[in-house]
Structure formats: C-alpha cells, structure tokens
Write a protein that holds these residues in place. Sequence first.
Motif, PDB file in Angstrom:
ATOM      1  N   UNK A 111      27.684  40.234  32.242  1.00 18.80           N
ATOM      2  CA  UNK A 111      28.275  41.339  31.471  1.00 18.80           C
ATOM      3  C   UNK A 111      29.502  41.931  32.150  1.00 18.80           C
ATOM      4  N   UNK A 112      30.491  41.099  32.441  1.00 22.66           N
ATOM      5  CA  UNK A 112      31.706  41.569  33.114  1.00 22.66           C
ATOM      6  C   UNK A 112      32.912  41.258  32.240  1.00 22.66           C
ATOM      7  N   UNK A 113      33.701  42.294  31.976  1.00 20.02           N
ATOM      8  CA  UNK A 113      34.904  42.126  31.152  1.00 20.02           C
ATOM      9  C   UNK A 113      36.114  42.534  31.980  1.00 20.02           C
ATOM     10  N   UNK A 150      45.074  47.109  35.350  1.00 16.30           N
ATOM     11  CA  UNK A 150      44.060  46.555  34.455  1.00 16.30           C
ATOM     12  C   UNK A 150      42.757  47.294  34.655  1.00 16.30           C
ATOM     13  N   UNK A 151      41.698  46.751  34.108  1.00 13.40           N
ATOM     14  CA  UNK A 151      40.409  47.430  34.212  1.00 13.40           C
ATOM     15  C   UNK A 151      39.289  46.406  34.214  1.00 13.40           C
ATOM     16  N   UNK A 152      38.145  46.824  34.739  1.00 13.39           N
ATOM     17  CA  UNK A 152      36.947  45.996  34.748  1.00 13.39           C
ATOM     18  C   UNK A 152      35.824  46.780  34.104  1.00 13.39           C
ATOM     19  N   UNK A 153      35.015  46.100  33.315  1.00 16.00           N
ATOM     20  CA  UNK A 153      33.839  46.737  32.744  1.00 16.00           C
ATOM     21  C   UNK A 153      32.633  45.875  33.001  1.00 16.00           C
ATOM     22  N   UNK A 154      31.572  46.495  33.473  1.00 18.17           N
ATOM     23  CA  UNK A 154      30.333  45.778  33.753  1.00 18.17           C
ATOM     24  C   UNK A 154      29.226  46.437  32.944  1.00 18.17           C
ATOM     25  N   UNK A 155      28.477  45.609  32.231  1.00 19.35           N
ATOM     26  CA  UNK A 155      27.375  46.139  31.437  1.00 19.35           C
ATOM     27  C   UNK A 155      27.453  45.682  30.003  1.00 19.35           C
ATOM     28  N   UNK A 157      40.030  43.417  31.825  1.00 22.81           N
ATOM     29  CA  UNK A 157      41.080  43.817  30.878  1.00 22.81           C
ATOM     30  C   UNK A 157      42.409  43.892  31.603  1.00 22.81           C
ATOM     31  N   UNK A 158      43.364  43.073  31.182  1.00 24.56           N
ATOM     32  CA  UNK A 158      44.700  43.117  31.790  1.00 24.56           C
ATOM     33  C   UNK A 158      45.744  43.056  30.680  1.00 24.56           C
ATOM     34  N   UNK A 200      31.346  39.632  41.356  1.00 21.10           N
ATOM     35  CA  UNK A 200      32.592  39.113  40.791  1.00 21.10           C
ATOM     36  C   UNK A 200      33.613  40.249  40.616  1.00 21.10           C
ATOM     37  N   UNK A 201      33.132  41.417  40.238  1.00 16.88           N
ATOM     38  CA  UNK A 201      34.031  42.575  40.100  1.00 16.88           C
ATOM     39  C   UNK A 201      34.692  42.893  41.443  1.00 16.88           C
ATOM     40  N   UNK A 209      25.396  39.380  40.150  1.00 18.91           N
ATOM     41  CA  UNK A 209      26.530  38.461  39.971  1.00 18.91           C
ATOM     42  C   UNK A 209      27.762  39.165  39.405  1.00 18.91           C
ATOM     43  N   UNK A 210      27.556  40.019  38.427  1.00 17.80           N
ATOM     44  CA  UNK A 210      28.699  40.676  37.782  1.00 17.80           C
ATOM     45  C   UNK A 210      29.411  41.625  38.758  1.00 17.80           C
ATOM     46  N   UNK A 259      46.482  47.502  29.819  1.00 27.33           N
ATOM     47  CA  UNK A 259      45.874  46.415  29.023  1.00 27.33           C
ATOM     48  C   UNK A 259      45.823  46.777  27.549  1.00 27.33           C
ATOM     49  N   UNK A 302      37.340  40.339  42.158  1.00 23.14           N
ATOM     50  CA  UNK A 302      38.533  40.495  41.313  1.00 23.14           C
ATOM     51  C   UNK A 302      39.392  41.661  41.789  1.00 23.14           C
ATOM     52  N   UNK A 340      26.124  50.935  33.068  1.00 23.04           N
ATOM     53  CA  UNK A 340      27.479  50.431  32.882  1.00 23.04           C
ATOM     54  C   UNK A 340      28.404  51.001  33.942  1.00 23.04           C
ATOM     55  N   UNK A 376      43.474  41.817  40.888  1.00 18.94           N
ATOM     56  CA  UNK A 376      43.595  41.546  39.452  1.00 18.94           C
ATOM     57  C   UNK A 376      43.746  42.814  38.601  1.00 18.94           C
ATOM     58  N   UNK A 431      32.640  50.938  35.309  1.00 20.39           N
ATOM     59  CA  UNK A 431      33.986  50.620  34.854  1.00 20.39           C
ATOM     60  C   UNK A 431      34.954  51.031  35.953  1.00 20.39           C
TER      61      UNK A 431
END
Lengths: 340, 340, 340, 340
Positions: free
Chosen positions: D264-266, A253-258, D268-269, A135-136, A131-132, B240, A139, A245, A144, A247
């Motif tokens: 576990x998804x973040x 911007x940035x995305x982080x998973x984990x 950052x913007x 979604x990443x 799922x994560x 960010x 995005x 993890x 995004x 990233x």
Amino acid sequence: MPASLKVGVIGLGRMGQLYTRLLATRITGVTLYAIAEIDTSARQRAVAEFSIPHACSEVEELLALPELDAVVIATPTSTHAELVKAAARAGKAIFCEKPLALTIEETQAVLDVVEQVQVPLQVGFMRRFDTAYQEAKALIAAGRIGEPVTFKAVSRDPFCPRREFSDPAKSGGLIMDMGIHDFDLARWLMGSEVERVTAEGTILVCKELAEVGDIDNAVVNLRFRNSALGNVEVSRNAFYGYDIRTEILGSEGALQIGRHQHTPLLLLTRAGAQHDVTPYLMERFGDAYHTQLQHFAQCLHDRVAPAVGGADALAACTIAVAATQAYQTGQRIDLAALAS
Amino acid sequence: MPASLKVGVIGLGRMGQLYTRLLATRITGVTLYAIAEIDTSARQRAVAEFSIPHACSEVEELLALPELDAVVIATPTSTHAELVKAAARAGKAIFCEKPLALTIEETQAVLDVVEQVQVPLQVGFMRRFDTAYQEAKALIAAGRIGEPVTFKAVSRDPFCPRREFSDPAKSGGLIMDMGIHDFDLARWLMGSEVERVTAEGTILVCKELAEVGDIDNAVVNLRFRNSALGNVEVSRNAFYGYDIRTEILGSEGALQIGRHQHTPLLLLTRAGAQHDVTPYLMERFGDAYHTQLQHFAQCLHDRVAPAVGGADALAACTIAVAATQAYQTGQRIDLAALAS
Amino acid sequence: MPASLKVGVIGLGRMGQLYTRLLATRITGVTLYAIAEIDTSARQRAVAEFSIPHACSEVEELLALPELDAVVIATPTSTHAELVKAAARAGKAIFCEKPLALTIEETQAVLDVVEQVQVPLQVGFMRRFDTAYQEAKALIAAGRIGEPVTFKAVSRDPFCPRREFSDPAKSGGLIMDMGIHDFDLARWLMGSEVERVTAEGTILVCKELAEVGDIDNAVVNLRFRNSALGNVEVSRNAFYGYDIRTEILGSEGALQIGRHQHTPLLLLTRAGAQHDVTPYLMERFGDAYHTQLQHFAQCLHDRVAPAVGGADALAACTIAVAATQAYQTGQRIDLAALAS
Amino acid sequence: MPASLKVGVIGLGRMGQLYTRLLATRITGVTLYAIAEIDTSARQRAVAEFSIPHACSEVEELLALPELDAVVIATPTSTHAELVKAAARAGKAIFCEKPLALTIEETQAVLDVVEQVQVPLQVGFMRRFDTAYQEAKALIAAGRIGEPVTFKAVSRDPFCPRREFSDPAKSGGLIMDMGIHDFDLARWLMGSEVERVTAEGTILVCKELAEVGDIDNAVVNLRFRNSALGNVEVSRNAFYGYDIRTEILGSEGALQIGRHQHTPLLLLTRAGAQHDVTPYLMERFGDAYHTQLQHFAQCLHDRVAPAVGGADALAACTIAVAATQAYQTGQRIDLAALAS
C-alpha cells in the motif's frame, strides 16, 4: 549464521504467543530454548505445540539459564522496564515490545543499565520492518520526493480498549499508547528530531475512559528541528476497521502508505460498489512482526546493533509525553524542556 | 423561473471570465446583462463572445444600471469589501468570491451594511456545491457515520504563488488564502462552531515568500464547541498535482472525499503501475462553480437566502485569523476572545 | 479560425439536443445556423434557448440553405444512410452519429456517394476523443507497452433497452449496437485490422428481447491480421452502473482505461467501504462529445480530413456484422469473406 | 482433531518445499512423517530443518510405510497420474497438485482407481481457498448479484516459461497450464457446467515456444449449460507482474476479484502517481496454499470428502482440452463430444 542462538520468550499473552510461534517455526538462526509464563495451562500449551526445552514459571528461572543467549520480552507494558534491566544484568541480548517505559525518567534508567552492561537491545517498533515503510524510507533517501516537508499519520483502532487495558497508568494514555509508533516513524522517515508539539484531545465515543481519566481521540501537531511539520491523529473509534495511514509531503513529491481495501474483492450492485476493510492489526502488519524478529536474530549473529534501539525508544517516549502534556495544558511544549 | 434575472459581472480576471462564460451559456434563469472591467481588450473580448448589452469600464457605471438585478464580484480580494458595500447600497443582490475580507473587523463592517439594506448575499465557498461534498453532508445528516468526531482536511496547491499574488496583506497569508475553504467545510460538515485552535507553520520550499513574511506549509488543530476535533493542513508545494482531500471520522464510521487519479488510465510496466494526478483546480471543481452560480440564481428567483451567506464568511474568516495568530504566537487561541 | 462556419443540426432527440447545446455555447469557430426537426415544440424550445436563425421542419429545407456549411446528423440510426447521402449531394460537410448504417452494403453505398462528391465526413466514435483513450493511443505509439498483443473491452449498459429501441432491424442487434465503439477502438489502438472472429451470445435478463430476436449478453473473440488477439464483452444488465473498460496487454506492459468510482467519496462503516459508480454515459464521456465536435469544426477550418471517417465506419460495421454471424452460426467468420 | 495424521510429501521441488514447510509448522492435526525425494541434498536439507522421521529416496519406500495416513503429491505434472494410482492402491489419502493428468482419458483412469479403492482425494485448486474467492462464492450463493450471467477471467504470468517447463507434452500447453485454475473457478462460481467453447491463440512474445509447438496468449469463450457465458484470457507476457483477476456479472450486480497494487505505497511526483504490482504467485495466494492443506487435514479427521476432488479435476481438464482443440481447429467444440 553458523550456530543457532538460544532464545527465551517472557510472557505468553497475545504478542508472546505470536513471537513464540515465529521463533519456533519461521525465524532462522535461532532455537526457541525457553519460555517464562506464570499461567500453567498457557505454558503447557506452548510446550506441547513447540517442544520447548525449558518452561519456567518465573522469569528469574529463565534468566538464570546459562546457555540462554537472548530474551524476547512480551509482558504487559508496566513490567518492561524492570524486565529489561534484569535481562541486561543477566547478560542477555534483549528484544522488548514497545514501549520500554511510560515515562522519560524510567526509560532513561533502563538505557543507563543497558549502556553499562553493553548488551544488544531492540525495541518492537515493527512498522519500520513493513515492506511499504521500508520502501518509503528508501525512496526518501534516494531523493524521490525532495526534502521531507510534512509528516502526516493516522492511527485508528476499531474498538475501545477493554477495561483491563484502559488504565492510563498502565497504557500511558491514548497518545502514548497509540501514537508511539507514529512518533517513531516521524523521526525515522523525516530524518530530524521533533522540537516542539501542540495537541488537542477529546472523549466522545469510548465514554467509559472518562472514569480512568483518558481520552479517545487526539490530534498532535509536530515541528521538527529542521523546521519541517507534522500531524499525528489517533483514535479508538474507527469501527469500520484498523486504519493506519502515513504520508510524507516533500519539496518535490509525496508518499502515501496505507489502504482501506483488505481482500481484493469488489461487489457492485445498484447501491454502488462495496469492499471490505482491514479488520485487525495482524492482517496489516503480520509480516512486519516476522521481519523484525529476523532482524534481531541477524544482528546478534553479525554482532551489530539492531536498527531500532533504546535511544529510539527514549525519543518516541519523549514526544508522547510532550504531546500528552500539550493536550492537558493547552500549551506548546518544547521537548528540550522535558529532556533536562 | 418565469422572468430572467439581469446579472452583471465585476472583474474579468480568471474567475470573472469563468463566471461570465457560465452566466452566458449554462446558468438558467439569468441574462448576462453587464460587465465592468477596466481593461479595454478584456472587456471587448467578452462582449464579442457573448453579446453583452452593457460593457462598463467603471463599477459605478454598472451599479447605476437601474434594470440590473444582481452582481457577481470577481475582483481581487482586497477590493471585495468595498464593492460588496457599494453593490448593497445600490440594492443589488450579490454573489462575491471568497473571502469577503481579510480581517474580522472589515468582514463585520460588510455584513453590517448588507444587514441594513437587506439584499441577498452569497459567498463563493464552491466546495459546498461539489457533488461529493453534498453527498457527504447528506450521509452525515442521515446518521451514516454516527456523530462526527474528527474533521481532517488537506489542501495542497501545485505551485508557489506568483509574486503579484504573494503579498499576505492582499492574500491574507497562507492559512487564510488556502485554508478558508476547509474552515468553511469544517463548520458545515461537523455541524458545530470552532472554539479554539493551535497551529504550526514553516517556510521550506517557496523561499521567496520569506521576503513578504509568509509561509508555505501549515498544520492547524481545531477544537469545536461540541468537543469534536479537527486538523487542517495547507501547502504550496504539492508539485505532483492539485490535492484536496477531506475526511470525517464519526462515532460509527468515516467519510473520505478526494482521490489522486484524474483520468481513468493506468499504465502497467516492469517499473510498476502509473497513473496521472489532478493538474488544476478546474479539473476537480469545475462543476461546483457552475452549481453554486445556479444556486444563487435559483435563490433569487425563489426569494430565499442563499445557503452560504455573510455569516459563513465571517465564521471562516475568524478561524483563519485565529489560526494565523496561533502559528505566529505559539499559543492556543480561543475564538471567543477575537470576536469581541 | 477566421470566419465562422454555419452548422445545422438534423434531429433534436437526446443526442441532437446535446450537439445543439454544444454548438451554441462551447464549440469555437462555428455558428449554430439551422436546425431540422419535425416535432414543433422541440424545435421551438431550441430556437427559444439558442436564438437559431433557421428552424426547419423538413431536412430538405435545411439542406437547401445555400449558406449552410456543415450538418450534424443526430437522427435515429435507420435514417443515417439516406441523410448522409442527401447532405453529401447538397455539398455539405457532414458529422454523423455512429453507425452510418447497419449493413456492410449500405455503409459502402454511403461511402461511394461521399467519395464521389468529395465532402468531409466524420463519424461519431467519440471515445477516441476521450482524454484517457487519447493518452493511451499516445503511450502505445511511444512504445511504452511494447507491441500490442491483446485487446480487451467491456461495454455494459445499466438498463435493458426500451421497447422502441429494441428492434434489431433498427439497432443492429446487441453486438452492433453496443460493440461498435469497441470494434472501432480495437482497430485504432491495436494498429491492425481484424481478420476473423468467434462469438457466443445469450439472453438471460432482458427477456423481452427474445420477442424481437435479440440477445442481452455476448462475448466476441478477435484475431487481428498481425496475429494479435482480442475479446469484447457487451451486456445490457450492468444494473450497478455504466461500465466501460478497455485494456491493452502488450509485449512489455499493459494499459487499463476505466474505473468504477464516479465521485471521489468513500463511506467506511462496519459493513465495509462503499462508493458510487458511474450512472450514465454523459458522466463518463461528456467531455469527449465536446471534443469530437470541436475536432470536426477545426478540420473544416483547416481543410483536412477528420480523424474518424467513413472507412472507419465501414471497418467497425464489418466486424460487428461478422461477430453477429459468428454468434448465430457458431462458426469462426473470416472478414475477408464478408467484404467481397 | 484428536490424533495426529501422519502425512508424507512426495517431491521436494518448489511446491513440495512449500507443502513440507506448511505441514511442519502451520497445519494443525498433522505430523510430517515422511518425505520422498530422489535428490539427496534436498532431502537432507528438509530433514535437517524439520526433523522428519522417514526420509525416502523412492516413492515406493514411502508408500510402504504402514503408519502413513496420507500423501501430498508435488512432483512434476507428468508423474501425477501414476503416483495417485499407486498411493490409492496403497490405501493412502491423497492430496495432489493440479492437474491430475493432461488428458481426459488419463484423468478418467486415475478416477477409476480412486473410485475402486475409495480413498479420499483432493486436487490442488488452491484459488478456491483464497479469502476473496470464498467470499465471492458466498455472495453469489446469497443472491447478492442475482443470477450469474457472465464469467470473466484473466490469468497472466510475468515471464515466459523456462525451457525445461515449456514442453506442451509435459505442461499440457498454454491453455491447460494457465487456464485450468480459471476453468475450475468458472464451474464453481457459476454453478453450471461448461457446454461448449471457442478459442483463439497466438505466439507473439515468447517466440521460443514456437519450437515446441506452444503459444503464449489465448482467449477462450465459454458457454455454460444454463446459457451463461464466459471468457478466459491467459498470457505469458504480463511482465509488469503476476495478474490474476476474475469477474462475475450477474443479473443484479457484479463481483470483481483482483487488484494491481501489491504494497500500500503510492509515490506522487510531477510524473504522476506510481505504485508497485504483485510480483509473484506467493505474494497473491500464499495463504490459500495454507488453507487448502488445512482443509485436506480437516476432511480426513472428519471423514468427509474434500471440497475439490477428482470429478473437479476431470471437468476442468475437459474444458482445457476442448479449448485447446477449439483454438487449433478454429471450430466450436461441444464438450459432450469429448466426454464420450
């Protein structure tokens, strides 16, 4: 999904048992029609639990079942290539655990056969179905984080491989074995192919791997065709837990998973705060295994190609081979040179 | 600390103003005795606020003050080497902002002078004085993560450099400018010297840097003499927020330093949960700047060498030069070859 | 701010020392002009460090200084009321640590004097000046969580009070001593007055408090005039660290303020993940103490009333008195009945 | 577990469908032998998917099956009491969704029948089977937080109840409907019975509940027989997500259970950091539903009483009734007075 697809599972090791249970109880639109497993007791346990019509000791027997629509190949990696070719020639749709093969040449040979007989093929890069990560991807597609600039991945296992799984001739070696999911994610999430790699590796903890010529830690730098960058770290010695993890740093911007915390329990004492970590693969990606098999069934019903096919397997394999060479030679490896 | 040390600040830019304020109000055992700054209004503002006995327009004037015990050099990077040499020859103890110089040769020349006159020299690697890094160092020393195996660092700035700071001839280029703190931390936390590096770089966001021949993102792989590995990522485009994270994977555990949430405020709405990020350097490392200056004062009082001296500056500079070459040539660079 | 205000600090205990340092070094627009402290050595240390023109042993002496514009009262709680009245009659602007007094009647008497002579009065509810609470207030005002529905607060100290601070006649007892900041935040963030309260309390850990008739833990339910709800928990025995959290649930979202992790360091081992917690008050709210004093100085310069005045002190005191009665009697207490 | 238990499910609503699927596919040691459901199409869908031997339209028909060992009751709350009594009289082992009944008297009447015929009874307080709560219980038992001092719970739903579920005569009202899990956890984790309660409630968001005489938010203070304290907050309007948190403050430490981030998804913007929240019950407690049914099956095989039985249902019901009365009357309610 009108009629139910008849699916057979080849191999009842850890992954084969998982796929058998999922097909028997949770995947819609399929019937668990056959299993092939040489070990009698494993075979009988599965039949007893799930009432499977056909229990075969030999793969040939299973592939010869005329009503069988599709197979799920969950045998050791070194057998994947031959089994995929055999299943393809038998006209079966194929789901195969990653990787298809450990060399570019062998992977290409598999693809040639699949191409020729035109059967559907899905490769088990299950992280794409988490799922994560889904979604990443969405995005990123929605802009995004702007344009993806740098891909970062950490894949760490909480134990040295047992002796029977430690031969690089069978596992592909550390970078292939542990990095291949990351190389697949890299291409998918960055939307560009890897052009060249550099790498460093070492053996410091799982010292018994030295005997078989493998390493236990590596860092791999990537450069993509669109000039984006990447770094993939793989390790056998994250004894604190299973640590995955990813990233993506973008131009906006940035995305982080984990995450590290597994259950939502925090213990606060004079010594500070303490929580658990993710112990095993299934705790993190259990649902993704389910979702990828459901995707396979749905694609067969809809007569569309699965989202993760043979070309993806070839591309990820090529990066892994290049990264292993880069570590071994100390040179920057251009992937174009390998693909010729 | 019986008598108060008389300290002078050279340069009243952003860092010089910070050091001036700290010396005037929060560092114990020192007296802010003199400043040297060519800009009259900046000089007058400082004198007005902190009642500084000697306000000089020229550095020579400041260095000639016989009672002055020590100087804090906070001028542009390109002037550091000459000022350190001049201060050393004047017999002053020296705190100098990082880096001492942008080349190995020039750094070595500075060290030669300092060595000759035997004055104390501390270099501004302030991250070593941050509470979290101090604790990390102590935990490693106590064996809490076993042997260090892999060093990972992310250093990301939330803006492209302004034009006046973008010339690589003055900044040293991306890898030197942003990576030098990480190269210092790498040596310090891993307890081993870097042996060789590979690197990749790109320019994708701060496009104006192309005109001056610089890049905006890079990934650098390290290999240490004790066979440990490392990877340092630097970026100009973390819009960010200011994002500094460090991680040490060991044979028995791991350490992670860094977080994204700045204030402890979480907003929960139908759109999900939202929190802020660290906007600037001072929000993250304000206390470390204070602690490093206090360390300098304490070392002078105790007549011991500061914990971060000229040899550390040379070592970090050498890694940065090697990594920049590695990116430019696509080759693996052995540091031994550079040091000759 | 053209001319500098002359400020005097009364009392050089822990808080008085903090305010003295802040006024001497970090608050703009003021001059630290005088201190009053009966202890000679404490007085001399302050004068030595900050070169304060007037060092008085008696408060009367300080209040008689004709040029003194304002006072900061940081003496024990039981002396606040008389000192505020004396300072008001001397025509000085007043900043007083919370609470003004421990009873509604005494607080009202103080307000009557301040009202009569019309001097500015600010009370030390410093949490209102914390960045996270400021942002929370702004987000509520902007409608980001809809209408506030429930206010939740946790205030936990990491130690039982020392004997000299444990007398409820001097501290006001647990609910007054620890809850008053929360009662102030409740009114401010919810934008409504508290109408009635119920409470439960107990003594289970700091058993020595039983001798003086106090408790160590309490939970207080609030109901606001606009029908919103609240709950405040206070505890002396959070031995894991200083734990302050506030939460506002609204009709469209929620806000949470507070966190457990102090430094951004995470240790991952086979035993799980571990991090530190906030050890003391100053680690969490150090900046807020600075900001509230700066606000006081700015208000005096601008000739506007401080944001946190005597009426706020009276309102918070009334809730604390009501909650203490509610616990003692087991009854729901209507605040209207107390205010008569 | 040698022979398989024959289990029947009564009711195929949302919970009944979940239990049916779990019994058919994931609970070991049981056979899904029968279902009872008045709706023909729901009944037929279940039979088609899981090949259930006996599909009954009437409960009586199901209870009359002589080979049936146990029933799982998943009908609307208002029918629980009569069905448990009927199943008990038919000699079946019983698993019943919480609560057994909405009044103390009716619950007691059910227990009397179960006591008389001596059949096993488990009540669906599934949170006790969640991994995090299990671990919390074990840590408390091991003395890791010393003596439990204060129990805190938040239970928030992300939607107002649909009209058909909003009648307090059927749901028990807000405090009973949402708080009963927390009241059960309170007794279990604190190891003491609740002695008395005070409460406040309001209706501010789900205004349609006013028509049926219910509220949408409440805060309940608890005092336990061992002098420990508690507070339970329940709300219908956490529109940001399903929010369940529990906290136990002890004499030596604290435990916190719950988190906001679901995947576990973040992201950052420039606007800050953003993550998702837990959307529904199943995302948080899916595994606990599985574990509690497995516990029921295991207890039947082992002929031991389930860990969560009728007495627990009575105790939690009594707290809920007392808390509702406390809110309605504004009085502190002693539970001893109710139990007479």
